[in-house]
Design a protein around this motif. Structure first.
Motif, PDB file in Angstrom:
ATOM      1  N   ASN A 107       0.818  -1.217   0.000  1.00  0.00           N
ATOM      2  CA  ASN A 107       0.000   0.000   0.000  1.00  0.00           C
ATOM      3  C   ASN A 107       0.856   1.275   0.000  1.00  0.00           C
ATOM      4  OD1 ASN A 107      -2.561   1.214  -0.076  1.00  0.00           O
ATOM      5  ND2 ASN A 107      -2.584   1.514   2.143  1.00  0.00           N
ATOM      6  N   LEU A 108       1.919   1.284  -0.790  1.00  0.00           N
ATOM      7  CA  LEU A 108       2.829   2.429  -0.814  1.00  0.00           C
ATOM      8  C   LEU A 108       2.662   3.307  -2.056  1.00  0.00           C
ATOM      9  CD1 LEU A 108       6.086   0.689   0.484  1.00  0.00           C
ATOM     10  CD2 LEU A 108       4.633   2.290   1.734  1.00  0.00           C
ATOM     11  N   ILE A 109       1.858   2.864  -3.022  1.00  0.00           N
ATOM     12  CA  ILE A 109       1.666   3.655  -4.228  1.00  0.00           C
ATOM     13  C   ILE A 109       0.171   3.820  -4.514  1.00  0.00           C
ATOM     14  CG2 ILE A 109       3.857   3.151  -5.357  1.00  0.00           C
ATOM     15  CD1 ILE A 109       2.512   0.884  -6.860  1.00  0.00           C
ATOM     16  N   TYR A 110      -0.151   4.916  -5.189  1.00  0.00           N
ATOM     17  CA  TYR A 110      -1.531   5.198  -5.570  1.00  0.00           C
ATOM     18  C   TYR A 110      -1.949   4.328  -6.749  1.00  0.00           C
ATOM     19  CZ  TYR A 110      -1.983   9.577  -2.874  1.00  0.00           C
ATOM     20  OH  TYR A 110      -2.079  10.512  -1.888  1.00  0.00           O
ATOM     21  N   LYS A 111      -3.251   4.193  -6.905  1.00  0.00           N
ATOM     22  CA  LYS A 111      -3.793   3.698  -8.158  1.00  0.00           C
ATOM     23  C   LYS A 111      -3.733   4.844  -9.151  1.00  0.00           C
ATOM     24  CE  LYS A 111      -6.973  -0.164  -7.409  1.00  0.00           C
ATOM     25  NZ  LYS A 111      -8.361  -0.631  -7.635  1.00  0.00           N
ATOM     26  N   GLY A 309       8.016   0.633 -14.788  1.00  0.00           N
ATOM     27  CA  GLY A 309       6.845   1.490 -14.923  1.00  0.00           C
ATOM     28  C   GLY A 309       6.907   2.719 -14.038  1.00  0.00           C
ATOM     29  N   MET A 310       6.169   3.746 -14.415  1.00  0.00           N
ATOM     30  CA  MET A 310       6.096   4.975 -13.628  1.00  0.00           C
ATOM     31  C   MET A 310       4.962   4.862 -12.616  1.00  0.00           C
ATOM     32  SD  MET A 310       6.735   7.764 -16.712  1.00  0.00           S
ATOM     33  CE  MET A 310       5.733   6.877 -17.914  1.00  0.00           C
ATOM     34  N   CYS A 311       5.289   5.154 -11.352  1.00  0.00           N
ATOM     35  CA  CYS A 311       4.325   5.054 -10.257  1.00  0.00           C
ATOM     36  C   CYS A 311       4.326   6.337  -9.433  1.00  0.00           C
ATOM     37  CB  CYS A 311       4.666   3.880  -9.337  1.00  0.00           C
ATOM     38  SG  CYS A 311       4.765   2.276 -10.161  1.00  0.00           S
ATOM     39  N   ILE A 312       3.258   6.536  -8.670  1.00  0.00           N
ATOM     40  CA  ILE A 312       3.130   7.716  -7.817  1.00  0.00           C
ATOM     41  C   ILE A 312       3.010   7.256  -6.362  1.00  0.00           C
ATOM     42  CG2 ILE A 312       1.789   9.795  -7.318  1.00  0.00           C
ATOM     43  CD1 ILE A 312       0.776   9.716 -10.198  1.00  0.00           C
ATOM     44  N   PRO A 313       4.032   7.509  -5.528  1.00  0.00           N
ATOM     45  CA  PRO A 313       3.980   7.110  -4.117  1.00  0.00           C
ATOM     46  C   PRO A 313       2.872   7.852  -3.366  1.00  0.00           C
ATOM     47  CG  PRO A 313       6.225   7.655  -4.787  1.00  0.00           C
ATOM     48  CD  PRO A 313       5.320   8.127  -5.882  1.00  0.00           C
ATOM     49  N   LYS A 314       2.396   7.243  -2.315  1.00  0.00           N
ATOM     50  CA  LYS A 314       1.336   7.866  -1.520  1.00  0.00           C
ATOM     51  C   LYS A 314       1.838   9.051  -0.703  1.00  0.00           C
ATOM     52  CE  LYS A 314      -2.203   4.395  -1.416  1.00  0.00           C
ATOM     53  NZ  LYS A 314      -3.217   3.677  -0.620  1.00  0.00           N
ATOM     54  N   THR A 315       3.138   9.263  -0.683  1.00  0.00           N
ATOM     55  CA  THR A 315       3.694  10.446  -0.015  1.00  0.00           C
ATOM     56  C   THR A 315       3.808  11.632  -0.967  1.00  0.00           C
ATOM     57  OG1 THR A 315       5.923   9.627  -0.510  1.00  0.00           O
ATOM     58  CG2 THR A 315       5.013   9.088   1.654  1.00  0.00           C
ATOM     59  N   SER A 316       3.342  11.477  -2.220  1.00  0.00           N
ATOM     60  CA  SER A 316       3.452  12.540  -3.212  1.00  0.00           C
ATOM     61  C   SER A 316       2.754  13.809  -2.738  1.00  0.00           C
ATOM     62  CB  SER A 316       2.837  12.086  -4.536  1.00  0.00           C
ATOM     63  OG  SER A 316       2.742  13.169  -5.450  1.00  0.00           O
ATOM     64  N   LYS A 317       3.433  14.933  -2.928  1.00  0.00           N
ATOM     65  CA  LYS A 317       2.867  16.240  -2.575  1.00  0.00           C
ATOM     66  C   LYS A 317       2.238  16.935  -3.787  1.00  0.00           C
ATOM     67  CE  LYS A 317       4.410  16.249   1.763  1.00  0.00           C
ATOM     68  NZ  LYS A 317       5.103  14.949   1.779  1.00  0.00           N
ATOM     69  N   ASN A 318       2.458  16.380  -4.980  1.00  0.00           N
ATOM     70  CA  ASN A 318       1.953  17.038  -6.182  1.00  0.00           C
ATOM     71  C   ASN A 318       1.473  15.991  -7.189  1.00  0.00           C
ATOM     72  OD1 ASN A 318       1.335  18.838  -8.218  1.00  0.00           O
ATOM     73  ND2 ASN A 318       3.262  19.956  -8.084  1.00  0.00           N
ATOM     74  N   PRO A 319       0.388  15.274  -6.875  1.00  0.00           N
ATOM     75  CA  PRO A 319      -0.087  14.218  -7.783  1.00  0.00           C
ATOM     76  C   PRO A 319      -0.553  14.746  -9.131  1.00  0.00           C
ATOM     77  CG  PRO A 319      -1.643  14.582  -5.981  1.00  0.00           C
ATOM     78  CD  PRO A 319      -0.398  15.338  -5.630  1.00  0.00           C
ATOM     79  N   ARG A 320      -1.050  15.985  -9.190  1.00  0.00           N
ATOM     80  CA  ARG A 320      -1.471  16.521 -10.481  1.00  0.00           C
ATOM     81  C   ARG A 320      -0.274  16.634 -11.430  1.00  0.00           C
ATOM     82  NH1 ARG A 320      -3.817  22.567 -11.714  1.00  0.00           N
ATOM     83  NH2 ARG A 320      -1.734  23.124 -10.920  1.00  0.00           N
ATOM     84  N   ALA A 321       0.818  17.212 -10.947  1.00  0.00           N
ATOM     85  CA  ALA A 321       2.016  17.332 -11.779  1.00  0.00           C
ATOM     86  C   ALA A 321       2.563  15.955 -12.131  1.00  0.00           C
ATOM     87  CB  ALA A 321       3.073  18.165 -11.067  1.00  0.00           C
TER      88      ALA A 321
END
Length: 466
Positions: A107-111, A309-321
């Motif tokens: 559970n460390l990355i977003y969908k 693959g490119m992933c977005i961690p759940k600690t991301s501060k800028n998911p839009r970018a």
């Protein structure tokens, strides 16, 4: 009195003038906000000129300034440790499939599919996994093995594991040995201690397993396994067989390498290396400039096929970018520029690249920079582009059942211990030999000194007596 009234009137007029100037002056434009995007990627895995271009693109779309902070890691394990701390501000990571599996399961990355609906769709950006931009065979392969992985990542690069070699020293007979070349089964004296292997338990494990299958050295209970099942099998009995094969290999190889193998092959320091196809393609082109012929070969028995693959961690501060960056990297022109820069194969669908005018114009520019000799070899830019995208080394058949995908090891601690024993094999015995040699030398030196001292003392007593 008149002076007082006059002064008062002047004061009132001055105040009115100042207030009018403040209230009715044109409003200065507000400064655009500045955002940050942190990209954490493997070293040498991006055309860095794309960074500034993406920052400009982000400003055009959102109206905000963007500072893209780019940093690199050496292994998936280093990346995982950093992300799992839970206190980082990383917005984008580019792990391999087995690491994505582990990140997802913990559970460390977003969908990414859900973030796309929130941030991408309002901007008119389509999910590359769903609009045909990413190779559908790759999506089917990873989802067929890992479940819903395409919900968590957008494929970036992919390729195979194989044999990179210096054609001056490695013969067709040597290559006919398949994975056995890493054990020098053809007994070519030129290859003795000129073979490099990746300092990676996963790659060396796959290599050894496929070697055992190729030479019918597997126990009967494993002979019916597919390559996919074999390279992911970590049963204790099976692991011991693989461990012994890797220990036996120590007698013929030069050593283990992480990233210097291609340079050693170019410089003639080594002749064979266990390599990823992207590294091999890059090295082959670099070596050709120096007049050195390198090659890459995947044995017919099969190999490991991998995906990053490119992933977005759940600690991301800028998911839009982060979503916008992923979409930007999947554009055909970005895909081609990255491929030219790093040598690896983009997961973007070939037909999409070939249909993109900007991507084709870029390839034509690259072709125009070729020497006359190279241009004559290809016979035109169209022929060059066709050969580039039909190269089986660059674009293997992702549906080939003999190309297996490695997953997270079920018994990772046992695998790490096995790998440590393999790398230490032979080293400890030599250390003992050296240690005992030093001890014996020290004993004889001590004995010699004591004999010399006694002899000198005896002579001194004899002189005194005389």
């Amino acid at each position: 009195m008149k002076r007082t009234v006059k002064a008062f009137v002047c004061l009132i007029l001055a105040v009115f003038t100042v207030v009018s100037a403040v209230c009715f002056a044109p409003t200065a434009p507000a400064l655009a906000a500045t955002e940050t995007l942190v990209v954490y990627n493997c070293a040498d895995y991006l055309d860095l000129t794309l960074i500034e271009e993406f920052e400009n693109y982000y400003k055009e779309v959102t109206g905000n300034n963007l500072k893209l902070v780019y940093s690199t890691y050496d292994t998936n394990e280093t990346m995982y440790t950093e992300v799992s701390k839970g206190d980082s501000s990383i917005d984008i990571i580019v792990p391999s499939e087995y690491a994505i599996q582990k990140l997802r399961d913990n559970n460390l990355i977003y969908k990414v599919s859900e973030l796309w609906e929130t941030y991408g769709t309002p901007l008119g950006l389509e999910n590359p996994n769903r609009n045909g931009l990413v190779n559908s065979e790759i999506i089917d392969k990873i989802d067929g093995i890992f479940g819903d992985m395409s919900d968590y990542t957008v494929p970036y690069m992919w390729g195979t594991l194989g044999i990179m070699y210096n054609a001056e020293y490695v013969t067709e007979e040597d290559l006919s040995a398949g994975w056995g070349i890493f054990w020098n089964v053809k007994d070519n004296p030129k290859l003795h201690h000129k073979i490099l292997v990746k300092d990676s338990i996963r790659d060396t494990y796959a290599m050894a397993v496929l070697y055992l299958k190729e030479y019918d050295l597997l126990p009967d209970e494993y002979k019916g396994y597919t390559n996919q099942e074999l390279i992911n099998c970590t049963d204790e009995s099976f692991r011991k067989i693989v461990e012994q094969a890797l220990k036996d290999q120590r007698d013929v190889i030069k050593g283990y390498e992480v990233d210097f193998g291609k340079d050693d092959l170019i410089n003639g320091i080594a002749y064979v290396d266990l390599a990823w196809s992207g590294d091999a393609m890059y090295a082959i082109e670099e070596a050709a400039v120096d007049g050195v012929e390198l090659g890459y070969y995947v044995p017919e028995i099969g190999s490991n096929i991998w995906f990053d693959g490119m992933c977005i961690p759940k600690t991301s501060k800028n998911p839009r970018a982060a979503v916008m960056f992923i979409e930007y990297m999947c554009r055909p022109i970005s895909a081609v520029r990255n491929m030219y820069e790093i040598g690896y194969t983009s997961a973007v669908e070939v037909d999409k690249i070939l249909a993109d005018e900007e991507a084709m114009a870029f390839m034509a520019e690259c072709y125009n920079e070729f020497s006359d000799e190279d241009k004559a070899y290809y016979g035109g830019v169209e022929a060059y582009i066709e050969e580039y995208f039909s190269d089986e080394t660059r674009y293997p058949d992702a549906t080939d059942p003999n190309l297996g995908v490695m997953q997270t090891f079920k018994d990772n601690d046992a695998m790490i211990s096995m790998w440590e024993r393999v790398k230490a094999h032979g080293i400890f015995s030599w250390k003992l030999v050296v240690f005992f040699a030093i001890m014996v030398a020290a004993v004889f030196a001590t004995w010699g000194v004591s004999v010399l001292v006694r002899e000198l003392r005896g002579r001194k007593r004899l002189l005194v007596k005389r």
